[in-house]
Scaffold this active site. Structure first.
Site, short mmCIF file in Angstrom:
data_model
loop_
_atom_site.label_atom_id
_atom_site.label_comp_id
_atom_site.label_asym_id
_atom_site.label_seq_id
_atom_site.Cartn_x
_atom_site.Cartn_y
_atom_site.Cartn_z
CG LEU A 41 -1.92 1.11 1.37
CD1 LEU A 41 -2.77 1.33 0.16
CD2 LEU A 41 -2.62 1.21 2.63
CG ASP A 42 -0.59 4.52 0.12
OD1 ASP A 42 -1.39 4.64 -0.96
OD2 ASP A 42 -1.09 4.84 1.14
CD GLU A 43 5.68 0.35 1.51
OE1 GLU A 43 6.30 -0.48 1.25
OE2 GLU A 43 5.51 0.64 3.04
#
Lengths: 278, 278, 278, 278
Positions: free
Chosen positions: B221-223
């Site tokens: 997530l969000d990486e």
């Protein structure tokens, strides 16, 4: 690790990258970085190649000349420190920043001397064991003043002259001896507020952003090719004096950034514009 | 004027630029722009060449394959519009901006459809004659919800999926079908404030700058690899809600900018980083 | 021209501005600037008034105490230079910038001494006739090292301690003696990349913007109230080392800006946030 | 929650904040925010107070008039939506952005109509159910063209006229009827590149940053009081056309931001400058 930098500027034609990289490949050199740009309006080609490895300069120059158009500007130099002379008037912030960077060898220059028409920065400069020349403009003609500056500059034979808030206009005769070798920091976002007292002008106009511009000096005041610009926001709460204070940090950073670009051979001057390979 | 774009990514070795530009030169093609980068840590070479002129694709691909290392990734494509599907939840600002740009054909994409788990943006989307699919997540499992979305997406066979403030996390199974083809806008300056409610997090932390990040979606997530980021200043006078309002303009501009880069084939994904030739 | 600064922080209630300005008006003082802010979530009131003119401090404090809520924090001080001690490790750029500003008296502080766990900056500091204390951390426990630092600091009784790239973590015991009086510059855009090697972290994450954060030091590493932040763009062409080089100019400017705010009594600390009247 | 906004502008004198806040306190009103500024050069006082609560307007105005200097400008109004008319030529990006914000009621205005001297944006405007008036300038005198525009504008009686890339110069006669009520977006960082084709000018000058400026329209072209400005970096790789493309996003955001400030009564015009309480 030492490296060499090849700069090429010529009329554009097909195959230039291929031909130049072929020469470098044949000499068994290791390309560190390679940048090209074609200006479409007039069809000009710009290339900067940084590479490492040993080579015979005369041979390579001949090979490059053979494959490039006859008008080509070719410059092949080693990546090394350049000598600079700094001209300054009374404000310290730009010369302070340059002296600190010199002291810690952060940028690729040697400050050979600082010249000022005032004495107030002598103490600062002497802390860093750099020759300080006080050449007053009072009671002498502009010609004589410039002649005195020129005479000192010539002792040091610098590659670049840096105007670190030098507030007098240099004559075309002086400038003409250092084409694209004098770098000035102007305390406005050019072309806004050229000339004197840009912060007063900015205050009067009520702008919401102020800036600084580093550029090569030409015969036309504040109209030379721009190397770097930066800005900061201001508000109605800033007086002209507070704008000037706030602007100092922008000025010193922009000047240092432009010097880094110029000293690393990353700047082509093209008419009144610059091509910059960052 | 139509053009073609050649992307090459391989282990670095001497002569790559020379060998590739030789192929282009022999085909008598006109280079519009040429960018290279060598990542020094692992020694990887990246090159993007845009050129115009007619050529036989199979022949050129064979020639390139012959001269490049066996591991080379070579992509040769025409510069053309790509199909995208947009996923959105309730907020309009990013999808509004994308629909307006689509309507005036400013970026190189066709919006094939907009999918939302809410109905509130149906009216907006229908103004632009784009199919709107309402696929509610209520009362269905995450798997079933994603299956329903996937089924709609597959009808359109888009090259990219754009998450224009789609507030649900996509499963690895979904993401795995669109490697480096899902672009998300996250409303923070990643890696700060990943996850939910970044503006509330930013308010609580008392930051003086907020931002937005466009990135490729991966399993984490969000990486995923970052494509573009931008920031604006905030002050103690901004509540979390006012930060969110102020952030909307940054989000929509960053998303559009990242799409422009991706659609023009200017982005290489390299591990969790991106190489971007602007 | 000397001026006084009145800071008030208390629970919000109706009429606070009226009551405070009444006191100032009755004393016949001339308001130079007046700022107020009400934090809505918890209902806190903040006011900063700068004024000139002569007044009897005890009388005015009594009058203010009488009209303000019992919990009110009232601080009434003259605008004057504050003493600071600077702690530094090996990097020069922040301390260089602070020493230059001290030399030219640009900010409202006196540098009383510079303390370092290395010797390399002694030469620089001595140029400016500032005491330099080398307190090595090698071969001594953290407690003993901090005790030695504290002992030197106490000689100078500074109002603020400035960590100008001091790379060791201070213990809660040390920090607890200087609540909201230790200012640190962290070389990242906090809360991104707290802790060690932020530029390495930034490179690994592939961010497109890097920054610097000045904050008060608390017990939690890099989590104290933020005073100022600034950012610059970076690209895939920046190695971690080049990011660090580019970040230095941001760090020194942000630290100087935060000091200016703190020294001019423009900063309220409120929980883990700051209210800043610029 | 409804609120009221009090604006005061007068010669500075001691006790103004005290006297004004006393009136508000006596009426038992709740101050939401309070901002003051004293311009030092000429000694002018500016104050903006936003408050909630019921009050008798005539009474309060009388009380304020009694305590303030005779020259005082006092404006007391409710925070409410204002009617605007938009003038546009051919470019869509600013009017698109304003229509989207109108549709989602994000800013405090009602778009009453869009007027253009071309027809190409009719389709867009009609999507949002806003009247579109095509008033061609071809074959009519400037006076007649403006008279036709004025006649349409007067039907709607707007509080503000927004020039959202309206590329014709309005006559002093027209402007004189809407003092400080016409807001223009100029596609340069004024005062640089006033007049026609600013991006061509910017390209020719070789600037490294371009910008946009929102300002009130006065008789002097592009010289009215500036409300907001913003900038973006450009490089030698940007042609004038690419600068124009890149500038569009800046233009639309700056225009929307300036409208927000004006509509929230946060802008005082003072000579050719603005005082902005953000």
């Amino acid at each position: 690790m030492s490296s060499s930098i090849l700069l090429i500027h010529c009329k554009d034609q097909a195959g230039l990258v291929y031909k130049v990289t072929q020469v470098i490949f044949k000499h068994n050199l290791n390309i560190i970085s390679n940048d090209e740009f074609v200006e479409r309006t007039l069809g000009h080609f710009f290339m900067r190649t940084e590479f490492s490895g040993a080579f015979e300069k005369t041979t390579m120059m001949k090979e490059l000349t053979d494959i490039l158009p006859p008008d080509a500007n070719i410059k092949l130099s080693e990546h090394q420190k350049r000598d600079i002379c700094i001209l300054v008037t009374k404000e310290h912030h730009c010369v302070s920043d340059l002296l600190i960077r010199h002291h810690f060898q952060e940028l690729d220059y040697n400050v050979r001397c600082v010249i000022s028409n005032y004495q107030n920065l002598q103490d600062l400069v002497s802390k860093f064991n750099i020759p300080f020349h006080h050449i007053s403009h009072e009671g002498v003609s502009r010609e004589d003043h410039e002649a005195a500056i020129l005479s000192v500059v010539q002792q040091y034979n610098p590659e670049f002259i840096v105007l670190a808030k030098y507030m007098r206009v240099l004559s075309p005769a002086f400038v003409g001896q250092f084409t694209n070798r004098i770098i000035n920091i102007h305390h406005s976002f050019l072309p806004a507020f050229a000339g004197a007292s840009p912060y007063n002008q900015a205050y009067a106009r009520g702008v919401k952003i102020i800036g600084a511009t580093a550029h090569f000096v030409t015969d036309s005041l504040d109209e030379g090719p721009i190397i770097a610009q930066s800005v900061i926001p201001v508000a109605h709460t800033h007086s002209a004096k507070e704008m000037a204070l706030a602007g100092k940090d922008v000025e010193k950073i922009v000047l240092a950034r432009s010097l880094k670009l110029v000293l690393n051979e990353r700047v082509f001057v093209y008419g009144n514009r610059t091509i910059i390979f960052e």
